[in-house]
Design a protein around this motif. Structure first.
Motif, mmCIF file in Angstrom:
data_model
loop_
_atom_site.group_PDB
_atom_site.id
_atom_site.type_symbol
_atom_site.label_atom_id
_atom_site.label_comp_id
_atom_site.label_asym_id
_atom_site.label_seq_id
_atom_site.Cartn_x
_atom_site.Cartn_y
_atom_site.Cartn_z
ATOM 1 N N ALA A 259 0.829 -1.212 0.000
ATOM 2 C CA ALA A 259 0.000 0.000 0.000
ATOM 3 C C ALA A 259 0.859 1.256 0.000
ATOM 4 O O ALA A 259 1.924 1.310 0.617
ATOM 5 C CB ALA A 259 -0.921 0.004 1.209
ATOM 6 N N GLU A 260 0.387 2.251 -0.723
ATOM 7 C CA GLU A 260 1.053 3.548 -0.733
ATOM 8 C C GLU A 260 0.390 4.450 0.292
ATOM 9 O O GLU A 260 -0.643 4.120 0.871
ATOM 10 C CB GLU A 260 0.962 4.163 -2.133
ATOM 11 N N ILE A 261 1.006 5.600 0.500
ATOM 12 C CA ILE A 261 0.432 6.560 1.439
ATOM 13 C C ILE A 261 -0.959 6.936 0.949
ATOM 14 O O ILE A 261 -1.141 7.354 -0.203
ATOM 15 C CB ILE A 261 1.314 7.814 1.560
ATOM 16 N N GLN A 262 -1.938 6.803 1.832
ATOM 17 C CA GLN A 262 -3.327 6.924 1.401
ATOM 18 C C GLN A 262 -3.738 8.343 1.039
ATOM 19 O O GLN A 262 -4.687 8.538 0.302
ATOM 20 C CB GLN A 262 -4.242 6.381 2.497
ATOM 21 N N ALA A 263 -3.017 9.311 1.554
ATOM 22 C CA ALA A 263 -3.417 10.694 1.300
ATOM 23 C C ALA A 263 -3.245 11.067 -0.168
ATOM 24 O O ALA A 263 -3.942 11.923 -0.693
ATOM 25 C CB ALA A 263 -2.597 11.653 2.166
ATOM 26 N N ALA B 280 2.214 1.883 9.556
ATOM 27 C CA ALA B 280 3.176 2.982 9.705
ATOM 28 C C ALA B 280 2.514 4.344 9.605
ATOM 29 O O ALA B 280 3.168 5.368 9.792
ATOM 30 C CB ALA B 280 4.276 2.862 8.661
ATOM 31 N N GLN B 281 1.244 4.376 9.290
ATOM 32 C CA GLN B 281 0.455 5.614 9.290
ATOM 33 C C GLN B 281 1.068 6.678 8.372
ATOM 34 O O GLN B 281 1.125 7.854 8.703
ATOM 35 C CB GLN B 281 0.338 6.151 10.730
ATOM 36 N N THR C 290 6.973 7.249 6.095
ATOM 37 C CA THR C 290 7.894 6.510 5.227
ATOM 38 C C THR C 290 9.252 6.279 5.875
ATOM 39 O O THR C 290 9.930 5.295 5.558
ATOM 40 C CB THR C 290 8.098 7.261 3.903
ATOM 41 N N ALA C 291 9.667 7.157 6.766
ATOM 42 C CA ALA C 291 10.962 6.998 7.416
ATOM 43 C C ALA C 291 10.922 5.964 8.534
ATOM 44 O O ALA C 291 11.919 5.297 8.813
ATOM 45 C CB ALA C 291 11.440 8.342 7.961
ATOM 46 N N ALA C 292 9.760 5.828 9.181
ATOM 47 C CA ALA C 292 9.643 4.857 10.274
ATOM 48 C C ALA C 292 9.457 3.446 9.758
ATOM 49 O O ALA C 292 9.855 2.472 10.411
ATOM 50 C CB ALA C 292 8.480 5.237 11.188
ATOM 51 N N ALA C 293 8.865 3.298 8.565
ATOM 52 C CA ALA C 293 8.526 1.972 8.044
ATOM 53 C C ALA C 293 9.718 1.020 7.980
ATOM 54 O O ALA C 293 9.620 -0.130 8.439
ATOM 55 C CB ALA C 293 7.862 2.109 6.675
ATOM 56 N N PRO C 294 10.883 1.411 7.410
ATOM 57 C CA PRO C 294 12.004 0.460 7.361
ATOM 58 C C PRO C 294 12.575 0.106 8.727
ATOM 59 O O PRO C 294 13.106 -0.988 8.923
ATOM 60 C CB PRO C 294 13.044 1.182 6.495
ATOM 61 N N ILE C 295 12.449 1.027 9.683
ATOM 62 C CA ILE C 295 12.881 0.747 11.055
ATOM 63 C C ILE C 295 12.027 -0.372 11.627
ATOM 64 O O ILE C 295 12.528 -1.348 12.205
ATOM 65 C CB ILE C 295 12.768 2.013 11.916
ATOM 66 N N VAL D 30 4.698 -4.527 7.355
ATOM 67 C CA VAL D 30 4.666 -3.091 7.620
ATOM 68 C C VAL D 30 3.949 -2.440 6.450
ATOM 69 O O VAL D 30 4.328 -2.626 5.295
ATOM 70 C CB VAL D 30 6.084 -2.495 7.759
ATOM 71 N N THR D 31 2.908 -1.714 6.738
ATOM 72 C CA THR D 31 2.155 -1.020 5.695
ATOM 73 C C THR D 31 2.158 0.481 5.951
ATOM 74 O O THR D 31 2.076 0.928 7.102
ATOM 75 C CB THR D 31 0.707 -1.529 5.614
ATOM 76 N N LEU D 32 2.261 1.232 4.868
ATOM 77 C CA LEU D 32 2.167 2.689 4.987
ATOM 78 C C LEU D 32 0.731 3.149 5.154
ATOM 79 O O LEU D 32 0.469 4.319 5.433
ATOM 80 C CB LEU D 32 2.773 3.358 3.748
ATOM 81 N N ALA D 33 -0.203 2.216 4.998
ATOM 82 C CA ALA D 33 -1.619 2.568 5.105
ATOM 83 C C ALA D 33 -1.958 3.105 6.491
ATOM 84 O O ALA D 33 -1.322 2.753 7.488
ATOM 85 C CB ALA D 33 -2.482 1.354 4.795
ATOM 86 N N ASN D 34 -2.965 3.958 6.506
ATOM 87 C CA ASN D 34 -3.491 4.474 7.772
ATOM 88 C C ASN D 34 -4.553 3.530 8.310
ATOM 89 O O ASN D 34 -5.202 2.817 7.562
ATOM 90 C CB ASN D 34 -4.129 5.852 7.578
ATOM 91 N N THR D 35 -4.728 3.545 9.602
ATOM 92 C CA THR D 35 -5.889 2.911 10.215
ATOM 93 C C THR D 35 -6.456 3.888 11.227
ATOM 94 O O THR D 35 -5.707 4.693 11.807
ATOM 95 C CB THR D 35 -5.531 1.562 10.861
#
Length: 523
Positions: A184-188, A413-414, A417-422, A438-443
Motif C-alpha cells: 500500500a502507498e500513502i493513502q493521502a 506505519a500511518q 515513510t521513514a519509520a517503516a524500514p525501522i 509493515v504497511t504505509l496505510a493508515n488505520t
C-alpha cells in the motif's frame, strides 16, 4: 518534478535508516523468554473482565478496573502511578437488574440488555405489546393518550428476515492480504476530497434524523411509556449494543429502553403483524452516577536512566472502557492487558531504559476518544490551532492496541515513510510468529489518532481479525472466553520489543511533516 525529487529523497533516507537499524537479538531473546514462557497475560485479562465486569465510561466497573490497575502497577514497581483527570465526561451508569420474557402467546425468555444511560422500569411491569407504525413525529399523533405504562415496539418496515452466513466467524489474515497491505502507498495521495454539496447534504440528513429521533423520544417520555423494545443488530443470539440516551449531566430524561436480539425482535414483530396478542413482563433497574463527572486515565512509568534522554518518553496504551452488555474482553481488555503485560515483561527482565516508558489506559474511547484526546490536549497541544507545548517534542512514539484478541501480524506505519524500514527491521526476528508486515496505510478509529493529529508518531498494530467484527465487537459475547491466549502472549512480546528499541534508539522515531491547523470555517 519537485514532488518526485522529494519522494526519491524520502526513499533514500528510508534506505539509509534501514541500513543503520539493527534489532537487538540478545534483548529480544530475554523478552521472548519472559513473554512466551512466563506470561501473566490471562491473569491480567481475568482481573479486567471477570473481576471488574463491564467498564462503561464512569461506571463502577470502570472505576474498579482502574483502581486495580493502579495497585498492580505499583506492585510491579512502576513509578508515577496515578489516575489522571482528562476533563469532564458526564454521568456514569450501570445495569443493576434485568429480566424480560414473553408471557403470551407462551413463555419465552428474551435475550437483550437495557440501552446505556436509560432508566429502569421502576419495578416489575406487565403489558400487552403495542405495535407502533411511525416514521415521523406526525405519525405518532394517533397514539397520544394510549401508551402510558405500555410496552411498545416499532414496526420497522425495512427489516429483512435473517439469512445464514456462509462465511466463517473466525478468520486470520492470509498471506495475499498481508502482501497487499505491505504494498500500500500513502493513502493521502490521489484521494479525492468529498464534494462540499455531498457533505452538506449528508450532514443535513443526519441532523434531520437526529431531530426526528429526539422528537419521538420526547413524545414517548411525555406519554409515560413503560418500556420501548428496540432492534439490536446481530444474529444467532449475538447482539451488538449501543447507548439509548446521552451521558451529559443535563441530558433530558428518556423512557426505559431494552434492545433485544434480532431473533426475539422479529419473532414478536411477526406475531403482532399477524394480529396475535403478545404480552411481556419485564423488570429493569439501572443506576446513574454523577457525583464525580470527571473522566480519568491510568498512568504509570518506568523512568529513563540516561542523563540526556530520560526526559524523552516512549508511550504505549489502549482504551480501558467497554460497553455494558458483556465484559469487554476483545474490546478492549485484550489491548489493555497486552500493554500492561509488556510493562511487566520489561520490569521482569530488569530493563533500565534510556528514555522513560509511559503506559496509559484510556477511558471513554467508545464515546469519541475522549481520554486520549483530553490527555494529548492537556500535555502536548491543541490540534485545532496547532499550538504545541514543549513536551510535544519529547514523545518519541506512541503505540496502541485496539483491534481484538488476534495475533499481531505487523504494524500500520500511518504514512510515515521513514519509520517503516525501522519497523521492518524490528519485526525481522518474528518471522516464526508470522509478524512481518509493515504497511504505509493508515488505520483509524482509536487512540493513536490523538497523537498523530499533533505530529507525534502514533501507531496501531495489525492484528488478525478473528471473530472481532462478526461476534465480539460491542456485543453480548465479548467475554473472557473469546480471548486467544497464545495470540495475546505473542502480542505482548512483540510490543515489549518495540518499546525496548524505541527507548534505546539513539534518535527518536522519525516524524512526518507537522499537520497544518485546520482552516477557519467560511461564513
Amino acid at each position: 518534478m519537485k514532488k518526485l525529487t522529494l519522494t526519491l529523497l524520502a526513499i533514500s533516507c528510508s534506505i539509509s535508516l534501514f541500513a543503520q537499524e539493527k534489532a537487538d537479538l540478545p534483548a529480544i531473546q530475554k523478552i521472548r523468554q519472559e513473554g512466551l514462557e512466563n506470561s501473566k497475560i490471562m491473569d491480567i485479562a481475568f482481573q479486567i473482565t471477570d473481576v471488574a465486569g463491564p467498564r462503561l465510561s464512569n461506571s463502577p466497573g470502570l472505576k474498579r478496573a482502574q483502581d486495580w490497575a493502579v495497585q498492580q502497577f505499583t506492585a510491579w514497581g512502576l513509578k508515577n502511578v496515578h489516575l489522571e483527570a482528562w476533563g469532564e465526561f458526564g454521568k456514569g451508569w450501570q445495569i443493576d437488574k434485568y429480566y424480560a420474557a414473553t408471557t403470551l402467546p407462551y413463555y419465552h425468555a428474551i435475550i437483550g440488555a437495557p440501552k446505556a444511560w436509560t432508566p429502569g422500569t421502576k419495578g416489575a411491569i406487565k403489558s400487552e405489546v403495542i405495535l407502533i407504525k411511525a416514521d415521523t413525529i406526525t405519525d405518532l399523533a394517533p397514539y397520544k393518550g394510549k401508551l402510558a405504562g405500555k410496552i411498545v415496539l416499532f414496526d420497522q418496515m425495512t427489516l429483512q428476515p435473517l439469512a445464514p452466513s456462509y462465511k466463517p466467524d473466525v478468520v486470520r489474515y492470509t498471506d495475499s492480504t498481508l502482501n497487499k497491505m505491505a504494498e500500500a502507498e500513502i493513502q493521502a495521495s490521489g484521494q479525492r476530497a468529498p464534494r462540499a454539496g455531498a457533505v452538506n447534504n449528508m450532514m443535513a440528513q443526519m441532523m434531520k434524523m437526529r431531530a426526528t429521533r429526539a422528537a419521538m423520544a420526547a413524545f414517548m417520555k411525555e406519554e409515560q411509556v413503560g418500556l420501548i423494545l428496540s432492534y439490536a443488530r446481530g444474529s444467532y443470539g449475538t447482539f451488538f449494543t449501543s447507548n439509548g440516551a446521552s451521558f451529559a449531566l443535563n441530558a433530558p430524561e428518556v423512557s426505559p429502553e431494552l434492545e433485544i436480539s434480532a431473533e426475539d425482535y422479529l419473532h414478536i414483530l411477526r406475531l403482532l403483524r399477524a394480529g396475535q396478542k403478545v404480552e411481556i413482563e419485564a423488570d429493569i433497574k439501572t443506576s446513574f452516577y454523577n457525583q464525580d463527572p470527571q473522566g480519568y486515565n491510568v498512568i504509570a512509568e518506568i523512568p529513563g536512566t540516561d542523563s540526556k534522554l530520560k526526559e524523552e518518553v516512549v508511550m504505549i496504551g489502549g482504551h480501558y472502557d467497554s460497553w455494558h452488555s458483556a465484559t469487554g474482553a476483545t474490546d478492549n481488555a485484550a489491548g489493555a492487558a497486552v500493554m500492561m503485560e509488556s510493562m511487566r515483561i520489561l520490569k521482569a527482565i530488569n530493563f533500565k531504559p534510556k528514555r522513560t516508558i509511559r503506559i496509559a489506559l484510556w477511558s471513554s474511547e467508545e464515546q469519541g476518544l475522549f481520554g486520549s484526546r483530553g490527555y494529548v490536549a492537556k500535555h502536548f497541544g491543541d490540534p485545532k490551532t496547532m499550538v504545541l507545548t514543549k513536551d510535544q517534542k519529547k514523545i518519541s512514539a506512541y503505540y496502541n492496541l485496539d483491534n481484538g484478541t488476534g495475533a499481531i501480524r505487523g504494524i500500520y506505519a500511518q504514512g510515515n515513510t521513514a519509520a517503516a524500514p525501522i519497523f521492518k527491521e524490528w519485526l525481522s526476528p518474528f518471522k516464526d510468529l508470522n509478524a512481518t508486515t509493515v504497511t504505509l496505510a493508515n488505520t483509524g478509529g482509536t487512540d493513536h489518532l490523538a497523537f498523530d493529529a499533533l505530529g507525534i508518531p502514533g501507531f496501531q498494530f495489525i492484528q488478525d481479525p478473528m471473530d472481532y467484527n462478526t461476534r465480539t465487537h460491542h456485543s453480548n459475547q465479548d467475554t473472557y472466553d473469546r480471548l486467544a491466549e497464545e495470540d495475546l502472549k505473542r502480542a505482548a512480546t512483540i510490543v515489549a520489543t518495540f518499546v525496548y528499541h524505541t527507548a534505546e534508539r539513539k534518535e527518536q522515531i522519525p516524524r512526518k511533516e507537522l499537520p497544518k491547523a485546520p482552516e477557519a470555517p467560511k461564513k
